[in-house]
Design a protein around this motif. Structure first.
Motif, PDB file in Angstrom:
ATOM      1  N   GLU A  36      93.415  26.849  31.230  1.00  0.00           N
ATOM      2  CA  GLU A  36      93.342  28.242  31.662  1.00  0.00           C
ATOM      3  C   GLU A  36      94.089  29.172  30.720  1.00  0.00           C
ATOM      4  OE1 GLU A  36      94.836  30.752  35.502  1.00  0.00           O
ATOM      5  OE2 GLU A  36      93.862  28.832  35.867  1.00  0.00           O
ATOM      6  N   ALA A  37      95.194  28.709  30.151  1.00  0.00           N
ATOM      7  CA  ALA A  37      95.977  29.567  29.257  1.00  0.00           C
ATOM      8  C   ALA A  37      95.196  29.916  27.988  1.00  0.00           C
ATOM      9  CB  ALA A  37      97.292  28.891  28.899  1.00  0.00           C
ATOM     10  N   ALA A  38      94.225  29.085  27.618  1.00  0.00           N
ATOM     11  CA  ALA A  38      93.474  29.318  26.378  1.00  0.00           C
ATOM     12  C   ALA A  38      92.024  29.709  26.653  1.00  0.00           C
ATOM     13  CB  ALA A  38      93.522  28.068  25.508  1.00  0.00           C
ATOM     14  N   ILE A  39      91.729  30.166  27.876  1.00  0.00           N
ATOM     15  CA  ILE A  39      90.348  30.431  28.245  1.00  0.00           C
ATOM     16  C   ILE A  39      89.740  31.547  27.410  1.00  0.00           C
ATOM     17  CG2 ILE A  39      90.708  32.157  30.069  1.00  0.00           C
ATOM     18  CD1 ILE A  39      88.484  29.081  30.451  1.00  0.00           C
ATOM     19  N   GLU A  40      90.526  32.566  27.064  1.00  0.00           N
ATOM     20  CA  GLU A  40      90.004  33.657  26.239  1.00  0.00           C
ATOM     21  C   GLU A  40      89.711  33.188  24.819  1.00  0.00           C
ATOM     22  OE1 GLU A  40      92.630  33.937  28.187  1.00  0.00           O
ATOM     23  OE2 GLU A  40      92.265  35.586  29.590  1.00  0.00           O
ATOM     24  N   ASP A  41      90.553  32.299  24.296  1.00  0.00           N
ATOM     25  CA  ASP A  41      90.319  31.785  22.944  1.00  0.00           C
ATOM     26  C   ASP A  41      89.053  30.943  22.888  1.00  0.00           C
ATOM     27  OD1 ASP A  41      92.693  32.991  22.147  1.00  0.00           O
ATOM     28  OD2 ASP A  41      93.897  31.206  22.605  1.00  0.00           O
ATOM     29  N   VAL A  42      88.833  30.126  23.908  1.00  0.00           N
ATOM     30  CA  VAL A  42      87.610  29.326  23.958  1.00  0.00           C
ATOM     31  C   VAL A  42      86.397  30.235  24.063  1.00  0.00           C
ATOM     32  CG1 VAL A  42      86.351  27.581  25.274  1.00  0.00           C
ATOM     33  CG2 VAL A  42      88.823  27.357  24.950  1.00  0.00           C
ATOM     34  N   ASP A  43      86.514  31.283  24.875  1.00  0.00           N
ATOM     35  CA  ASP A  43      85.426  32.253  25.021  1.00  0.00           C
ATOM     36  C   ASP A  43      85.036  32.838  23.673  1.00  0.00           C
ATOM     37  OD1 ASP A  43      83.691  34.245  25.725  1.00  0.00           O
ATOM     38  OD2 ASP A  43      84.975  35.170  27.212  1.00  0.00           O
ATOM     39  N   ALA A  44      86.014  33.103  22.838  1.00  0.00           N
ATOM     40  CA  ALA A  44      85.744  33.762  21.558  1.00  0.00           C
ATOM     41  C   ALA A  44      84.997  32.866  20.573  1.00  0.00           C
ATOM     42  CB  ALA A  44      87.062  34.236  20.941  1.00  0.00           C
ATOM     43  N   VAL A  45      85.211  31.556  20.629  1.00  0.00           N
ATOM     44  CA  VAL A  45      84.606  30.670  19.628  1.00  0.00           C
ATOM     45  C   VAL A  45      83.336  29.987  20.128  1.00  0.00           C
ATOM     46  CG1 VAL A  45      86.876  30.252  18.605  1.00  0.00           C
ATOM     47  CG2 VAL A  45      85.998  28.662  20.326  1.00  0.00           C
ATOM     48  N   LEU A  46      83.006  30.145  21.397  1.00  0.00           N
ATOM     49  CA  LEU A  46      81.848  29.426  21.930  1.00  0.00           C
ATOM     50  C   LEU A  46      80.524  29.811  21.276  1.00  0.00           C
ATOM     51  CD1 LEU A  46      82.391  28.963  25.772  1.00  0.00           C
ATOM     52  CD2 LEU A  46      82.243  27.228  23.993  1.00  0.00           C
ATOM     53  N   PRO A  47      80.188  31.093  21.087  1.00  0.00           N
ATOM     54  CA  PRO A  47      78.865  31.404  20.512  1.00  0.00           C
ATOM     55  C   PRO A  47      78.614  30.738  19.171  1.00  0.00           C
ATOM     56  CG  PRO A  47      79.856  33.376  21.442  1.00  0.00           C
ATOM     57  CD  PRO A  47      80.912  32.314  21.473  1.00  0.00           C
ATOM     58  N   ALA A  48      79.572  30.832  18.267  1.00  0.00           N
ATOM     59  CA  ALA A  48      79.379  30.219  16.952  1.00  0.00           C
ATOM     60  C   ALA A  48      79.403  28.702  17.020  1.00  0.00           C
ATOM     61  CB  ALA A  48      80.459  30.711  15.991  1.00  0.00           C
ATOM     62  N   THR A  49      80.094  28.142  17.992  1.00  0.00           N
ATOM     63  CA  THR A  49      80.147  26.689  18.133  1.00  0.00           C
ATOM     64  C   THR A  49      78.853  26.141  18.717  1.00  0.00           C
ATOM     65  OG1 THR A  49      82.535  26.799  18.494  1.00  0.00           O
ATOM     66  CG2 THR A  49      81.428  24.767  19.150  1.00  0.00           C
ATOM     67  N   ILE A  50      78.308  26.809  19.715  1.00  0.00           N
ATOM     68  CA  ILE A  50      77.095  26.324  20.370  1.00  0.00           C
ATOM     69  C   ILE A  50      75.870  26.484  19.477  1.00  0.00           C
ATOM     70  CG2 ILE A  50      75.536  26.722  22.308  1.00  0.00           C
ATOM     71  CD1 ILE A  50      77.982  27.519  23.968  1.00  0.00           C
ATOM     72  N   SER A  51      75.729  27.644  18.890  1.00  0.00           N
ATOM     73  CA  SER A  51      74.555  27.912  18.057  1.00  0.00           C
ATOM     74  C   SER A  51      75.002  28.596  16.771  1.00  0.00           C
ATOM     75  CB  SER A  51      73.566  28.798  18.820  1.00  0.00           C
ATOM     76  OG  SER A  51      72.408  29.046  18.052  1.00  0.00           O
ATOM     77  N   PRO A  52      75.414  27.823  15.759  1.00  0.00           N
ATOM     78  CA  PRO A  52      75.922  28.428  14.515  1.00  0.00           C
ATOM     79  C   PRO A  52      74.910  29.334  13.827  1.00  0.00           C
ATOM     80  CG  PRO A  52      76.435  26.082  14.623  1.00  0.00           C
ATOM     81  CD  PRO A  52      75.470  26.367  15.727  1.00  0.00           C
ATOM     82  N   GLN A  53      73.616  29.004  13.943  1.00  0.00           N
ATOM     83  CA  GLN A  53      72.601  29.800  13.261  1.00  0.00           C
ATOM     84  C   GLN A  53      72.261  31.080  14.021  1.00  0.00           C
ATOM     85  OE1 GLN A  53      69.295  27.187  12.664  1.00  0.00           O
ATOM     86  NE2 GLN A  53      70.291  26.044  11.001  1.00  0.00           N
ATOM     87  N   SER A  54      72.377  31.054  15.353  1.00  0.00           N
ATOM     88  CA  SER A  54      72.030  32.239  16.154  1.00  0.00           C
ATOM     89  C   SER A  54      73.078  32.457  17.243  1.00  0.00           C
ATOM     90  CB  SER A  54      70.641  32.077  16.777  1.00  0.00           C
ATOM     91  OG  SER A  54      69.663  31.845  15.796  1.00  0.00           O
ATOM     92  N   PRO A  55      74.308  32.801  16.869  1.00  0.00           N
ATOM     93  CA  PRO A  55      75.343  32.991  17.904  1.00  0.00           C
ATOM     94  C   PRO A  55      75.060  34.159  18.840  1.00  0.00           C
ATOM     95  CG  PRO A  55      76.133  33.716  15.765  1.00  0.00           C
ATOM     96  CD  PRO A  55      74.819  33.030  15.528  1.00  0.00           C
ATOM     97  N   SER A  56      74.207  35.097  18.410  1.00  0.00           N
ATOM     98  CA  SER A  56      73.949  36.264  19.245  1.00  0.00           C
ATOM     99  C   SER A  56      73.126  35.920  20.480  1.00  0.00           C
ATOM    100  CB  SER A  56      73.216  37.336  18.439  1.00  0.00           C
ATOM    101  OG  SER A  56      71.982  36.835  17.946  1.00  0.00           O
ATOM    102  N   MET A  57      72.449  34.775  20.477  1.00  0.00           N
ATOM    103  CA  MET A  57      71.641  34.413  21.631  1.00  0.00           C
ATOM    104  C   MET A  57      72.439  33.679  22.706  1.00  0.00           C
ATOM    105  SD  MET A  57      69.385  31.111  20.472  1.00  0.00           S
ATOM    106  CE  MET A  57      68.633  31.081  22.087  1.00  0.00           C
TER     107      MET A  57
END
Length: 420
Positions: free
Chosen positions: A253-274
């Motif tokens: 929980e203490a790092a939930i905002e940090d995880v939120d910030a890196v998830l798009p690029a981690t899940i879909s490096p080619q299309s993080p906007s989706m």
């Protein structure tokens, strides 16, 4: 004329002061017994004064213990709702023309490598229709979604099985299904009875055995309206391409905002906007706001309770000095010095506050445990409140007893004895 040798004090001839010229020092035990005289001889007044300090300390225990118990229950409830969880959904509007709104097959493994992430799972929309019977037309839809799910889904979203069992690694390849609470109601199934053959549902053109029904999941209402099938069964029976459309992530929980910030690029490096990542839930903000509110309430009420108790003890000690002036004068006439008088009344004040503090701690602890048990909360007694209450009672005794003790020590023997 020089005095005769026999008129000289004996100790003077030996070059030392006489013992009765030396100030007598009281031992701690003697000082305590002397300080308890006023409490023993005026029991009713002492009890009422101790009651005042007891109420103050008990109030401090209660106003810290009960909100702490409530806060722990609230934290457990909010955590169950997912304050340490995130959701990532594939945005169909951001997907390229003709491409499905889904994530790469390796997205789950990629998210699992993020340091603060504790668990991750995925579901995928199979874009198939579920019916209770083949006699129901394909256009007569129930508004339910068929999702391919992984065996660890319930652990990550904190869901429970109401009836039957959930998908496992053993059943992942077989045509079995688990219904959400809303899906079960719409398909006409209430509960599964042990020993009876499992009911069947038609998914696409394949029959699936219903092996479980879930409880309502407040965190993920989409699961309530879904029919869950095994990941591999969806691939072999329904033509599923193994591309997830939604991820559920549990992180520190203490790092939930940090995880939120890196998830798009981690899940879909080619299309993080989706990648649409849900923000930390409103429950997390409510939890942190409640913590700050409770902390301010603790300090204010505890300080007010201690102030009221201290005023009560000070008032009792001042009245005690006024009523015992003849006793003070007699002790001074018999040789007691000012320090001993101060020590007597200061000890009495500390003993009075200490007894009141102990009583208040006991009453406060019992009241907190009783109320928390009545409300089905986990009882919480803050250690700092207990130790602070006892130390605060002693400190109150010192502060409240300084002025009366100094006033008593300044009384002259003649003036005190002349008091009627």
């Amino acid at each position: 004329m020089r005095a005769a040798p026999w008129h000289r004090p004996t100790a003077a001839r030996h070059g030392s002061a006489t013992p009765w010229h030396r100030p007598v020092r009281l031992s701690p035990s003697d000082l305590l017994r002397l300080g308890l005289i006023g409490i023993r001889t005026r029991r009713m007044r002492a009890a009422l004064s101790a009651l005042g300090i007891s109420i103050g300390i008990a109030t401090m225990i209660v106003v810290t213990g009960i909100p702490a118990s409530s806060q722990r229950a609230l934290n457990a409830e909010l955590t169950a709702l997912g304050t340490d969880r995130l959701q990532a959904i594939a945005d169909a509007n951001a997907a390229e023309q003709g491409e499905p709104a889904s994530f790469p097959p390796e997205s789950v493994a990629m998210v699992a490598r993020v340091g603060p992430v504790q668990a991750v799972t995925a579901v995928a929309n199979t874009h198939t229709v579920v019916r209770r019977s083949d006699r129901i037309g394909e256009l007569d839809l129930s508004g339910l979604t068929v999702l391919a799910a992984r065996p660890n889904l319930l652990d990550v979203i904190n869901a429970k099985v109401r009836s039957g069992r959930y998908l496992t690694a053993a059943t992942d390849r077989f045509p079995t299904a688990v219904l959400g609470s809303v899906a079960a109601a719409r398909l006409g199934y209430r509960d599964l009875r042990p020993g009876e053959p499992p009911p069947l549902v038609l998914i696409g053109d394949r029959w699936f055995s219903v092996i479980g029904i879930l409880r309502t999941t407040p965190l993920t209402p989409d699961i309530d309206r879904s029919v869950l099938v095994g990941w591999e069964a969806a691939h072999s029976q329904l033509g599923f391409d193994r591309r997830p459309t939604q991820l559920f992530i549990q992180a520190h929980e203490a790092a939930i905002e940090d995880v939120d910030a890196v998830l798009p690029a981690t899940i879909s490096p080619q299309s993080p906007s989706m990648v649409l990542v849900s923000r930390p839930s409103d429950a997390l903000a409510a939890k942190r706001s409640a913590e700050a509110t409770f902390s301010g309430l603790f300090v204010g009420l505890a300080g007010l309770a201690l102030l009221v108790g201290g005023i009560g003890v000070a008032n009792t000690m001042v009245i005690s000095v006024l009523e015992r002036r003849r006793e003070i004068g007699l002790r001074r006439a018999l040789g007691a010095n000012r320090g001993q008088i101060r020590g007597q009344f200061l000890t009495e004040s500390i003993a009075l506050s200490g007894l009141g503090g102990l009583t208040g701690i006991i009453v406060g602890v019992l009241a907190t445990v009783g109320y928390a048990t009545y409300k089905n909360w986990p009882p919480v007694i803050p250690l700092n409140a207990v130790t602070g209450g006892l130390c605060g009672a002693v400190l109150i005794g010192v502060i409240a007893g300084v002025y009366p003790a100094v006033r008593a020590s300044r009384l002259s023997p003649t003036a005190a004895l002349a008091t009627t």
